[in-house]
Design a protein around this motif. Structure first.
Motif, PDB file in Angstrom:
ATOM      1  N   ARG A 189       0.825  -1.210   0.000  1.00 34.66           N
ATOM      2  CA  ARG A 189       0.000   0.000   0.000  1.00 34.66           C
ATOM      3  C   ARG A 189       0.856   1.257   0.000  1.00 34.66           C
ATOM      4  NH1 ARG A 189      -1.769   3.891  -0.846  1.00 34.66           N
ATOM      5  NH2 ARG A 189      -3.689   4.943  -0.222  1.00 34.66           N
ATOM      6  N   ASP A 190       2.016   1.216   0.631  1.00 34.53           N
ATOM      7  CA  ASP A 190       2.872   2.398   0.692  1.00 34.53           C
ATOM      8  C   ASP A 190       3.492   2.749  -0.657  1.00 34.53           C
ATOM      9  OD1 ASP A 190       2.377   2.681   3.393  1.00 34.53           O
ATOM     10  OD2 ASP A 190       4.129   1.492   3.985  1.00 34.53           O
ATOM     11  N   TYR A 192       1.827   3.239  -3.316  1.00 29.74           N
ATOM     12  CA  TYR A 192       0.823   3.933  -4.113  1.00 29.74           C
ATOM     13  C   TYR A 192       0.541   5.329  -3.574  1.00 29.74           C
ATOM     14  CZ  TYR A 192      -0.073  -0.556  -6.324  1.00 29.74           C
ATOM     15  OH  TYR A 192       0.094  -1.727  -7.015  1.00 29.74           O
ATOM     16  N   ASN A 196      -4.597   5.360  -4.320  1.00 32.71           N
ATOM     17  CA  ASN A 196      -4.458   3.907  -4.256  1.00 32.71           C
ATOM     18  C   ASN A 196      -4.513   3.259  -5.640  1.00 32.71           C
ATOM     19  OD1 ASN A 196      -3.939   1.604  -2.707  1.00 32.71           O
ATOM     20  ND2 ASN A 196      -6.101   1.045  -2.603  1.00 32.71           N
TER      21      ASN A 196
END
Length: 221
Positions: A189-190, A192, A196
């Protein structure tokens, strides 16, 4: 019965249209310049993932590819014809002009994400990508097809068929293939931006490292 004839006619119409398109290419082709050796060209046809959405132009993975080519493959250059929001239909409509303008030796086709997010019928996306591959091949370029994957909320059949499109086209046209551009960061996730959807600046080198092994053999022949 009329519906049956229409269903049979659509593939034939598409095939005829592609043949007409390819037949027109030599008529518009410009002669290669003589004298000073010209750099060999990698043409990238992509969407926002390749256009460097949310960052400076020199920070995206395609720009980093240009830097790497300058160091490791002198005589090669990159032309980034990617457009944010681009679809396979848009790429199909632009491909002839782009290959005639830049005379590429390699074409990287990295489209389809926006089609999938809009639920475009898989057959339409497949036809559009096939046109792009065919036009690239007709001017003598090698092709690297870069695929995408869709989230499961679109339905299992669509998700599987979307991914299969790239494999089937690569096999049919004997192209190089990267099945999923975002594979090295898919679960991070980090990696993006806040939407997202688009990778961060820090993720761009990982995308390049993922594409490079499939691309470099096309530069050596």
């Amino acid at each position: 019965m009329k519906q049956g004839y229409a269903a049979c006619g659509r593939p034939m119409q598409w095939a005829i249209g592609l043949l007409v398109l390819l037949a027109l290419l030599p008529a518009f082709a410009r002669p290669a310049p003589t004298g000073t050796p010209q750099p060999r060209t990698v043409l990238v046809m992509g969407d926002s993932l390749s256009a460097g959405y949310g960052m400076a132009a020199h920070e995206g993975w395609v720009a980093l590819l240009g830097d790497r080519l300058a160091k490791e493959k002198p005589g090669w250059r990159v032309v980034n014809a990617s457009i944010s929001g681009e679809t396979t239909a848009g790429g199909s409509s632009r491909i002839v002009a782009e290959v005639l303008r830049h005379r590429p030796d390699v074409v990287v086709i990295a489209l389809g994400a926006n089609d999938g997010l809009r639920g475009l019928p898989l057959a339409e996306a497949r036809r559009n990508l096939a046109r792009m591959i065919g036009a690239s091949r007709h001017v003598g370029a090698k092709v690297l097809l870069v695929g995408m994957r869709m989230p499961p909320n679109l339905g299992a059949d669509y998700t599987a068929g979307f991914e299969r499109n790239y494999r089937d086209l690569s096999k049919l046209f004997d192209t190089a293939l990267v099945p999923f551009l975002l594979e090295p960061i898919a679960l991070d996730r980090d990696a993006y931006q806040d939407d997202n959807l688009h990778p961060t600046i820090g993720a761009q080198p990982k995308l390049l490292e993922h594409v490079w092994p499939a691309l470099v053999p096309l530069l050596d022949h």
